[in-house]
Scaffold this motif. Structure first.
Motif, PDB file in Angstrom:
ATOM      1  N   LEU A 154       0.834  -1.204   0.000  1.00 40.52           N
ATOM      2  CA  LEU A 154       0.000   0.000   0.000  1.00 40.52           C
ATOM      3  C   LEU A 154       0.873   1.261   0.000  1.00 40.52           C
ATOM      4  CD1 LEU A 154      -2.750   1.417   0.171  1.00 40.52           C
ATOM      5  CD2 LEU A 154      -2.631   1.128   2.662  1.00 40.52           C
ATOM      6  N   LEU A 155       1.901   1.264   0.826  1.00 36.27           N
ATOM      7  CA  LEU A 155       2.808   2.411   0.880  1.00 36.27           C
ATOM      8  C   LEU A 155       3.453   2.665  -0.482  1.00 36.27           C
ATOM      9  CD1 LEU A 155       4.399   4.620   2.355  1.00 36.27           C
ATOM     10  CD2 LEU A 155       6.027   2.842   3.034  1.00 36.27           C
ATOM     11  N   PHE A 156       3.878   1.626  -1.158  1.00 36.52           N
ATOM     12  CA  PHE A 156       4.490   1.805  -2.471  1.00 36.52           C
ATOM     13  C   PHE A 156       3.496   2.352  -3.492  1.00 36.52           C
ATOM     14  CE2 PHE A 156       7.986  -0.649  -0.751  1.00 36.52           C
ATOM     15  CZ  PHE A 156       9.076  -0.007  -1.327  1.00 36.52           C
ATOM     16  N   PHE A 157       2.247   1.909  -3.429  1.00 37.69           N
ATOM     17  CA  PHE A 157       1.235   2.479  -4.325  1.00 37.69           C
ATOM     18  C   PHE A 157       1.024   3.965  -4.031  1.00 37.69           C
ATOM     19  CE2 PHE A 157      -0.266  -1.985  -4.967  1.00 37.69           C
ATOM     20  CZ  PHE A 157      -0.069  -2.010  -6.336  1.00 37.69           C
ATOM     21  N   VAL A 158       1.036   4.325  -2.758  1.00 40.96           N
ATOM     22  CA  VAL A 158       0.901   5.734  -2.382  1.00 40.96           C
ATOM     23  C   VAL A 158       2.088   6.541  -2.923  1.00 40.96           C
ATOM     24  CG1 VAL A 158       0.920   7.339  -0.422  1.00 40.96           C
ATOM     25  CG2 VAL A 158      -0.546   5.305  -0.361  1.00 40.96           C
ATOM     26  N   LEU A 159       3.283   6.006  -2.796  1.00 39.78           N
ATOM     27  CA  LEU A 159       4.472   6.697  -3.309  1.00 39.78           C
ATOM     28  C   LEU A 159       4.409   6.875  -4.827  1.00 39.78           C
ATOM     29  CD1 LEU A 159       7.285   4.990  -1.194  1.00 39.78           C
ATOM     30  CD2 LEU A 159       6.377   7.318  -0.930  1.00 39.78           C
ATOM     31  N   VAL A 160       3.981   5.836  -5.531  1.00 38.19           N
ATOM     32  CA  VAL A 160       3.862   5.935  -6.988  1.00 38.19           C
ATOM     33  C   VAL A 160       2.862   7.015  -7.364  1.00 38.19           C
ATOM     34  CG1 VAL A 160       3.058   4.702  -9.055  1.00 38.19           C
ATOM     35  CG2 VAL A 160       4.655   3.594  -7.484  1.00 38.19           C
ATOM     36  N   TYR A 161       1.776   7.080  -6.649  1.00 36.54           N
ATOM     37  CA  TYR A 161       0.772   8.106  -6.938  1.00 36.54           C
ATOM     38  C   TYR A 161       1.280   9.502  -6.561  1.00 36.54           C
ATOM     39  CZ  TYR A 161      -3.514  10.740  -7.087  1.00 36.54           C
ATOM     40  OH  TYR A 161      -4.456  11.687  -7.390  1.00 36.54           O
ATOM     41  N   GLU A 162       1.785   9.623  -5.365  1.00 38.55           N
ATOM     42  CA  GLU A 162       2.132  10.936  -4.812  1.00 38.55           C
ATOM     43  C   GLU A 162       3.287  11.616  -5.534  1.00 38.55           C
ATOM     44  OE1 GLU A 162       1.440  14.156  -2.499  1.00 38.55           O
ATOM     45  OE2 GLU A 162       0.217  12.331  -2.567  1.00 38.55           O
ATOM     46  N   PHE A 163       4.236  10.849  -6.003  1.00 42.00           N
ATOM     47  CA  PHE A 163       5.425  11.431  -6.638  1.00 42.00           C
ATOM     48  C   PHE A 163       5.426  11.224  -8.153  1.00 42.00           C
ATOM     49  CE2 PHE A 163       6.544  10.670  -2.213  1.00 42.00           C
ATOM     50  CZ  PHE A 163       6.914  11.958  -1.845  1.00 42.00           C
ATOM     51  N   ASN A 164       4.247  11.190  -8.731  1.00 42.92           N
ATOM     52  CA  ASN A 164       4.098  10.943 -10.162  1.00 42.92           C
ATOM     53  C   ASN A 164       4.787  11.983 -11.035  1.00 42.92           C
ATOM     54  OD1 ASN A 164       2.315  11.066 -12.872  1.00 42.92           O
ATOM     55  ND2 ASN A 164       2.380   9.003 -12.014  1.00 42.92           N
ATOM     56  N   GLU A 165       5.055  13.147 -10.505  1.00 40.33           N
ATOM     57  CA  GLU A 165       5.743  14.168 -11.314  1.00 40.33           C
ATOM     58  C   GLU A 165       7.148  13.710 -11.711  1.00 40.33           C
ATOM     59  OE1 GLU A 165       6.977  14.989  -7.128  1.00 40.33           O
ATOM     60  OE2 GLU A 165       5.005  14.712  -8.050  1.00 40.33           O
ATOM     61  N   ALA A 166       7.701  12.729 -11.027  1.00 39.32           N
ATOM     62  CA  ALA A 166       9.025  12.192 -11.360  1.00 39.32           C
ATOM     63  C   ALA A 166       8.937  11.023 -12.340  1.00 39.32           C
ATOM     64  CB  ALA A 166       9.742  11.752 -10.083  1.00 39.32           C
ATOM     65  N   ASN A 167       7.753  10.757 -12.843  1.00 39.50           N
ATOM     66  CA  ASN A 167       7.511   9.613 -13.722  1.00 39.50           C
ATOM     67  C   ASN A 167       7.943   9.936 -15.156  1.00 39.50           C
ATOM     68  OD1 ASN A 167       6.598   7.038 -14.337  1.00 39.50           O
ATOM     69  ND2 ASN A 167       4.515   7.711 -14.722  1.00 39.50           N
ATOM     70  N   THR A 168       9.243  10.062 -15.374  1.00 42.36           N
ATOM     71  CA  THR A 168       9.736  10.466 -16.695  1.00 42.36           C
ATOM     72  C   THR A 168      10.132   9.284 -17.572  1.00 42.36           C
ATOM     73  OG1 THR A 168      11.935  10.804 -15.771  1.00 42.36           O
ATOM     74  CG2 THR A 168      10.509  12.728 -15.907  1.00 42.36           C
ATOM     75  N   PHE A 169      10.460   8.144 -16.989  1.00 43.65           N
ATOM     76  CA  PHE A 169      10.797   6.946 -17.762  1.00 43.65           C
ATOM     77  C   PHE A 169       9.555   6.071 -17.877  1.00 43.65           C
ATOM     78  CE2 PHE A 169      14.858   8.058 -15.613  1.00 43.65           C
ATOM     79  CZ  PHE A 169      15.579   8.386 -16.743  1.00 43.65           C
ATOM     80  N   ALA A 170       8.577   6.538 -18.649  1.00 40.67           N
ATOM     81  CA  ALA A 170       7.292   5.844 -18.734  1.00 40.67           C
ATOM     82  C   ALA A 170       6.577   6.231 -20.019  1.00 40.67           C
ATOM     83  CB  ALA A 170       6.423   6.224 -17.530  1.00 40.67           C
ATOM     84  N   LEU A 171       5.627   5.401 -20.418  1.00 41.92           N
ATOM     85  CA  LEU A 171       4.816   5.740 -21.592  1.00 41.92           C
ATOM     86  C   LEU A 171       3.964   6.976 -21.341  1.00 41.92           C
ATOM     87  CD1 LEU A 171       3.658   2.233 -22.857  1.00 41.92           C
ATOM     88  CD2 LEU A 171       5.462   3.683 -23.783  1.00 41.92           C
ATOM     89  N   ASP A 172       3.513   7.146 -20.127  1.00 39.62           N
ATOM     90  CA  ASP A 172       2.690   8.320 -19.789  1.00 39.62           C
ATOM     91  C   ASP A 172       3.494   9.364 -19.017  1.00 39.62           C
ATOM     92  OD1 ASP A 172       2.885   7.105 -17.306  1.00 39.62           O
ATOM     93  OD2 ASP A 172       0.741   6.947 -16.966  1.00 39.62           O
ATOM     94  N   ARG A 173       4.762   9.476 -19.363  1.00 40.62           N
ATOM     95  CA  ARG A 173       5.682  10.341 -18.613  1.00 40.62           C
ATOM     96  C   ARG A 173       5.151  11.760 -18.450  1.00 40.62           C
ATOM     97  NH1 ARG A 173       8.354   9.210 -23.284  1.00 40.62           N
ATOM     98  NH2 ARG A 173       8.500  10.920 -24.766  1.00 40.62           N
ATOM     99  N   THR A 174       5.500  12.308 -17.300  1.00 38.67           N
ATOM    100  CA  THR A 174       5.166  13.696 -17.030  1.00 38.67           C
ATOM    101  C   THR A 174       6.362  14.559 -17.374  1.00 38.67           C
ATOM    102  OG1 THR A 174       5.861  13.447 -14.749  1.00 38.67           O
ATOM    103  CG2 THR A 174       3.522  13.142 -15.201  1.00 38.67           C
ATOM    104  N   LYS A 175       6.131  15.800 -17.563  1.00 41.51           N
ATOM    105  CA  LYS A 175       7.223  16.721 -17.878  1.00 41.51           C
ATOM    106  C   LYS A 175       7.859  17.201 -16.587  1.00 41.51           C
ATOM    107  CE  LYS A 175       6.126  16.719 -22.250  1.00 41.51           C
ATOM    108  NZ  LYS A 175       6.289  15.423 -22.788  1.00 41.51           N
ATOM    109  N   GLU A 176       9.157  17.185 -16.531  1.00 39.23           N
ATOM    110  CA  GLU A 176       9.852  17.639 -15.324  1.00 39.23           C
ATOM    111  C   GLU A 176      10.341  19.047 -15.470  1.00 39.23           C
ATOM    112  OE1 GLU A 176      13.413  15.810 -13.382  1.00 39.23           O
ATOM    113  OE2 GLU A 176      11.844  14.440 -12.721  1.00 39.23           O
TER     114      GLU A 176
END
Length: 129
Positions: free
Chosen positions: A107-129
């Motif tokens: 559960l904690l890891f799912f929360v971290l993935v959600y909460e820090f999604n702005e760092a999701n740059t190595f992904a198909l749905d990457r966010t802009k940093e």
């Protein structure tokens, strides 16, 4: 680099979920029967347990794939968090306290993935940093 740390967290929870699904799908009937047996003395009725126990491995597999490839990451994190909350509730009802730490960590890891999604740059749905 924040995006590399995020990638490791996302991949870690994704691989865990994928693995849970992969090992359970080939033995789906046995997994379902085991889950129903574990909950036979609980408050949960069998008519809810049967579909949940058959769907869970496929949901775990799908969440794992989504997280590994980084697509629909925030939705996958929400879905995974909801699954973990359901598992935590069920585990509490049967007093399987030894399973709770693992579920809480997931559960904690799912929360971290959600909460820090702005760092999701190595992904198909990457966010802009």
């Amino acid at each position: 680099m924040k995006s590399v740390s995020y990638l490791m967290v996302r991949l870690g929870i994704g691989i865990s979920m994928l693995g849970h699904g992969l090992v359970r799908i080939p033995k789906l009937k046995t997994f379902s029967e085991g889950m129903i047996n574990n909950f036979q003395d609980s408050l949960l009725p069998e008519f809810l347990l049967i579909p949940f126990s058959f769907a869970l491995p496929f949901i775990e597999f799908l969440l794992g794939v989504l997280l590994i490839i980084g697509w629909q990451t925030k939705r996958a994190a929400i879905g995974g968090g909801c699954i973990m909350l359901a598992l935590i509730a069920g585990t509490s009802l049967i007093e399987n306290w030894s399973a709770l730490p693992s579920q809480m960590i997931h559960l904690l890891f799912f929360v971290l993935v959600y909460e820090f999604n702005e760092a999701n740059t190595f992904a198909l749905d990457r966010t802009k940093e």
